[in-house]
Design a protein around this motif. Structure first.
Motif, PDB file in Angstrom:
ATOM      1  N   ARG A  84       0.722  -1.139  -0.141  1.00  0.00           N
ATOM      2  CA  ARG A  84      -0.081   0.033   0.139  1.00  0.00           C
ATOM      3  C   ARG A  84       0.963   1.165  -0.058  1.00  0.00           C
ATOM      4  N   CYS A  85       1.846   1.185   0.619  1.00  0.00           N
ATOM      5  CA  CYS A  85       2.878   2.367   0.703  1.00  0.00           C
ATOM      6  C   CYS A  85       3.618   2.793  -0.588  1.00  0.00           C
ATOM      7  N   VAL A  86       3.791   1.353  -1.385  1.00  0.00           N
ATOM      8  CA  VAL A  86       4.451   1.590  -2.723  1.00  0.00           C
ATOM      9  C   VAL A  86       3.422   2.363  -3.834  1.00  0.00           C
ATOM     10  N   LEU A  87       2.034   1.801  -3.633  1.00  0.00           N
ATOM     11  CA  LEU A  87       1.027   2.409  -4.299  1.00  0.00           C
ATOM     12  C   LEU A  87       0.686   3.973  -4.028  1.00  0.00           C
ATOM     13  N   SER A  88       1.002   4.180  -2.789  1.00  0.00           N
ATOM     14  CA  SER A  88       0.650   5.603  -2.316  1.00  0.00           C
ATOM     15  C   SER A  88       1.613   6.393  -2.618  1.00  0.00           C
ATOM     16  N   LEU A  89       2.833   6.055  -2.753  1.00  0.00           N
ATOM     17  CA  LEU A  89       3.910   6.906  -3.247  1.00  0.00           C
ATOM     18  C   LEU A  89       4.114   7.100  -4.845  1.00  0.00           C
ATOM     19  N   LEU A  90       3.546   5.858  -5.652  1.00  0.00           N
ATOM     20  CA  LEU A  90       3.603   6.232  -7.178  1.00  0.00           C
ATOM     21  C   LEU A  90       2.314   7.051  -7.399  1.00  0.00           C
ATOM     22  N   ILE A  91       1.173   7.032  -6.652  1.00  0.00           N
ATOM     23  CA  ILE A  91       0.299   7.868  -6.992  1.00  0.00           C
ATOM     24  C   ILE A  91       0.595   9.393  -6.788  1.00  0.00           C
ATOM     25  N   THR A  92       1.310   9.418  -5.453  1.00  0.00           N
ATOM     26  CA  THR A  92       1.860  10.878  -5.144  1.00  0.00           C
ATOM     27  C   THR A  92       2.719  11.476  -6.360  1.00  0.00           C
ATOM     28  N   LEU A  93       3.582  10.456  -6.767  1.00  0.00           N
ATOM     29  CA  LEU A  93       4.605  10.948  -7.713  1.00  0.00           C
ATOM     30  C   LEU A  93       3.870  11.377  -9.074  1.00  0.00           C
ATOM     31  N   VAL A  94       2.886  10.488  -9.399  1.00  0.00           N
ATOM     32  CA  VAL A  94       1.896  10.974 -10.590  1.00  0.00           C
ATOM     33  C   VAL A  94       1.498  12.041 -10.255  1.00  0.00           C
ATOM     34  N   CYS A  95       0.623  12.289  -9.289  1.00  0.00           N
ATOM     35  CA  CYS A  95       0.127  13.602  -9.169  1.00  0.00           C
ATOM     36  C   CYS A  95       0.844  14.673  -9.158  1.00  0.00           C
ATOM     37  N   ALA A  96       2.055  14.480  -8.625  1.00  0.00           N
ATOM     38  CA  ALA A  96       3.167  15.638  -8.469  1.00  0.00           C
ATOM     39  C   ALA A  96       3.982  16.042  -9.683  1.00  0.00           C
ATOM     40  N   GLN A  97       3.512  15.347 -10.876  1.00  0.00           N
ATOM     41  CA  GLN A  97       4.267  15.729 -12.272  1.00  0.00           C
ATOM     42  C   GLN A  97       4.284  17.025 -12.316  1.00  0.00           C
ATOM     43  N   VAL A  98       5.443  17.513 -12.725  1.00  0.00           N
ATOM     44  CA  VAL A  98       5.559  18.771 -13.115  1.00  0.00           C
ATOM     45  C   VAL A  98       5.231  19.268 -14.238  1.00  0.00           C
ATOM     46  N   ALA A  99       4.515  20.233 -14.635  1.00  0.00           N
ATOM     47  CA  ALA A  99       4.179  20.876 -16.023  1.00  0.00           C
ATOM     48  C   ALA A  99       5.599  21.454 -16.413  1.00  0.00           C
ATOM     49  N   TRP A 100       5.791  21.457 -17.627  1.00  0.00           N
ATOM     50  CA  TRP A 100       7.019  22.109 -18.291  1.00  0.00           C
ATOM     51  C   TRP A 100       6.785  22.525 -19.724  1.00  0.00           C
ATOM     52  N   ALA A 101       7.791  23.346 -20.334  1.00  0.00           N
ATOM     53  CA  ALA A 101       7.620  23.648 -21.794  1.00  0.00           C
ATOM     54  C   ALA A 101       8.825  23.650 -22.400  1.00  0.00           C
ATOM     55  N   GLU A 102       8.628  23.466 -23.705  1.00  0.00           N
ATOM     56  CA  GLU A 102       9.900  23.487 -24.276  1.00  0.00           C
ATOM     57  C   GLU A 102       9.476  24.708 -25.502  1.00  0.00           C
ATOM     58  N   ASN A 149       9.618  41.748 -40.125  1.00  0.00           N
ATOM     59  CA  ASN A 149      10.579  40.968 -39.220  1.00  0.00           C
ATOM     60  C   ASN A 149       9.910  40.019 -38.319  1.00  0.00           C
ATOM     61  N   ARG A 150       8.920  39.211 -38.935  1.00  0.00           N
ATOM     62  CA  ARG A 150       8.155  38.419 -38.098  1.00  0.00           C
ATOM     63  C   ARG A 150       9.209  36.868 -37.734  1.00  0.00           C
ATOM     64  N   THR A 151       8.881  36.826 -36.632  1.00  0.00           N
ATOM     65  CA  THR A 151       9.525  35.546 -36.138  1.00  0.00           C
ATOM     66  C   THR A 151       8.231  34.661 -35.476  1.00  0.00           C
ATOM     67  N   MET A 152       8.525  33.406 -35.662  1.00  0.00           N
ATOM     68  CA  MET A 152       7.435  32.487 -34.962  1.00  0.00           C
ATOM     69  C   MET A 152       8.090  32.114 -33.616  1.00  0.00           C
ATOM     70  N   ILE A 153       7.117  32.262 -32.500  1.00  0.00           N
ATOM     71  CA  ILE A 153       7.505  31.568 -31.238  1.00  0.00           C
ATOM     72  C   ILE A 153       6.870  30.232 -31.006  1.00  0.00           C
ATOM     73  N   GLU A 154       7.638  29.221 -31.205  1.00  0.00           N
ATOM     74  CA  GLU A 154       7.174  27.914 -31.191  1.00  0.00           C
ATOM     75  C   GLU A 154       7.663  26.884 -29.906  1.00  0.00           C
ATOM     76  N   GLY A 155       6.713  25.979 -29.894  1.00  0.00           N
ATOM     77  CA  GLY A 155       7.108  25.258 -28.597  1.00  0.00           C
ATOM     78  C   GLY A 155       5.791  24.321 -28.337  1.00  0.00           C
ATOM     79  N   GLN A 156       6.131  23.668 -27.298  1.00  0.00           N
ATOM     80  CA  GLN A 156       4.763  22.747 -26.651  1.00  0.00           C
ATOM     81  C   GLN A 156       4.962  22.614 -24.967  1.00  0.00           C
ATOM     82  N   LEU A 157       3.568  22.652 -24.671  1.00  0.00           N
ATOM     83  CA  LEU A 157       3.487  22.444 -23.014  1.00  0.00           C
ATOM     84  C   LEU A 157       3.340  21.246 -22.554  1.00  0.00           C
ATOM     85  N   LYS A 158       4.018  20.580 -21.694  1.00  0.00           N
ATOM     86  CA  LYS A 158       3.775  19.206 -21.552  1.00  0.00           C
ATOM     87  C   LYS A 158       3.535  19.151 -20.043  1.00  0.00           C
ATOM     88  N   ALA A 159       2.805  17.766 -19.759  1.00  0.00           N
ATOM     89  CA  ALA A 159       2.496  17.308 -18.266  1.00  0.00           C
ATOM     90  C   ALA A 159       1.704  18.664 -17.512  1.00  0.00           C
TER      91      ALA A 159
END
Length: 259
Positions: A2-20, A56-66
């Motif tokens: 149960r402790c392992v499952l709880s830890l995995l759930i916590t890690l998944v929920c705590a996944q940090v959003a990021w961008a490239e 002088n146009r430049t495209m700002i391109e990327g992706q948001l993840k998690a």
């Protein structure tokens, strides 16, 4: 177990959003003028329509993840100018911007205001003269079409039907695919009085433009207009104006200023 499952759930929920960011990249660069090829680059969530001066146009391109439970609009802060950022279903985005010579920065922020990615670069192309007057319009409804209107001291009027002026000013880009940016720039402005207006022109959707009062997303559209004088110099001054728009056809005077 149960402790392992709880830890995995916590890690998944705590996944940090990021961008490239694939464009622009940090550091020193020298970019040429806009590629006017017959195959325009794809932008998300909708393709840009090039009706601006396009110097002088430049495209700002990327992706948001998690992103998890984070909801749009996210935002771009470009040289201190905040713009709402919407993506496609995969979190991809591409928005046009006209950078000047010298130091520039792009920061991607979550809808909660957290910085997800930031790059600083130095544009060494001297053809990209720093803006002495820059007006940037963005808004918070991707299904609405707003327009920036500028009257210069000699009486010329920059707007979607006449983006380029004979006095060197103009719209670049003219954002017509919601929610901006629209940008007016002058690198060698004349002295005198300038007028800045914003117009709620109509709505924009999968079927193109329309004037159906119920086809936009928000009952009240919040537009943000950033006025920047002498950008990237020790004399830089900036003001921000928040202007609500409620009905198609609204035309509001945002600012009268002297240069």
């Amino acid at each position: 177990m149960r402790c392992v499952l709880s830890l995995l759930i916590t890690l998944v929920c705590a996944q940090v959003a990021w961008a490239e960011l694939s464009e622009p990249v940090g550091g020193w660069r020298y970019h040429g003028l806009l590629d006017r090829s017959e195959n325009p680059r794809v932008a998300y969530p909708t393709p840009p329509i090039d009706r601006g001066v396009q110097r002088n146009r430049t495209m700002i391109e990327g992706q948001l993840k998690a992103l998890g439970t984070l909801r749009p609009p996210h935002s771009l802060a470009v040289n201190g100018n905040p713009l709402n950022l919407y993506t496609d279903d995969q979190g991809r985005f591409a928005r046009p911007y006209a950078f000047g010579a010298g130091s520039n920065s792009v920061e991607v922020r979550s809808s909660e205001g957290k910085s997800l990615k930031r790059v600083q670069f130095y544009e060494a192309n001297n053809l990209r003269t720093p803006a002495r007057i820059r007006v940037v319009l963005g808004w918070d409804d991707p299904k609405a079409e707003l327009d920036l209107h500028i009257i210069t001291p000699d009486g010329q009027h920059a707007f979607w039907a006449r983006p380029a002026m004979s006095n060197g000013g103009g719209l670049d880009p003219d954002g017509v695919d919601g929610p901006g940016p629209e940008m007016f720039t002058m690198t060698a402005p004349m002295h005198g009085t300038y007028l800045v207006y914003v117009n709620y022109w109509g709505n924009f959707g999968s079927g193109g433009y329309n004037f159906d009062e119920t086809s936009n997303q928000n009952e009240v559209i919040t537009s943000q207009i950033n006025l920047v004088l002498n950008e990237n110099t020790v004399d830089e001054k900036r003001e921000t104006f928040i202007v609500p728009l409620r009905a198609i056809g609204d035309l509001l005077l945002v600012k009268t200023f002297n240069y």
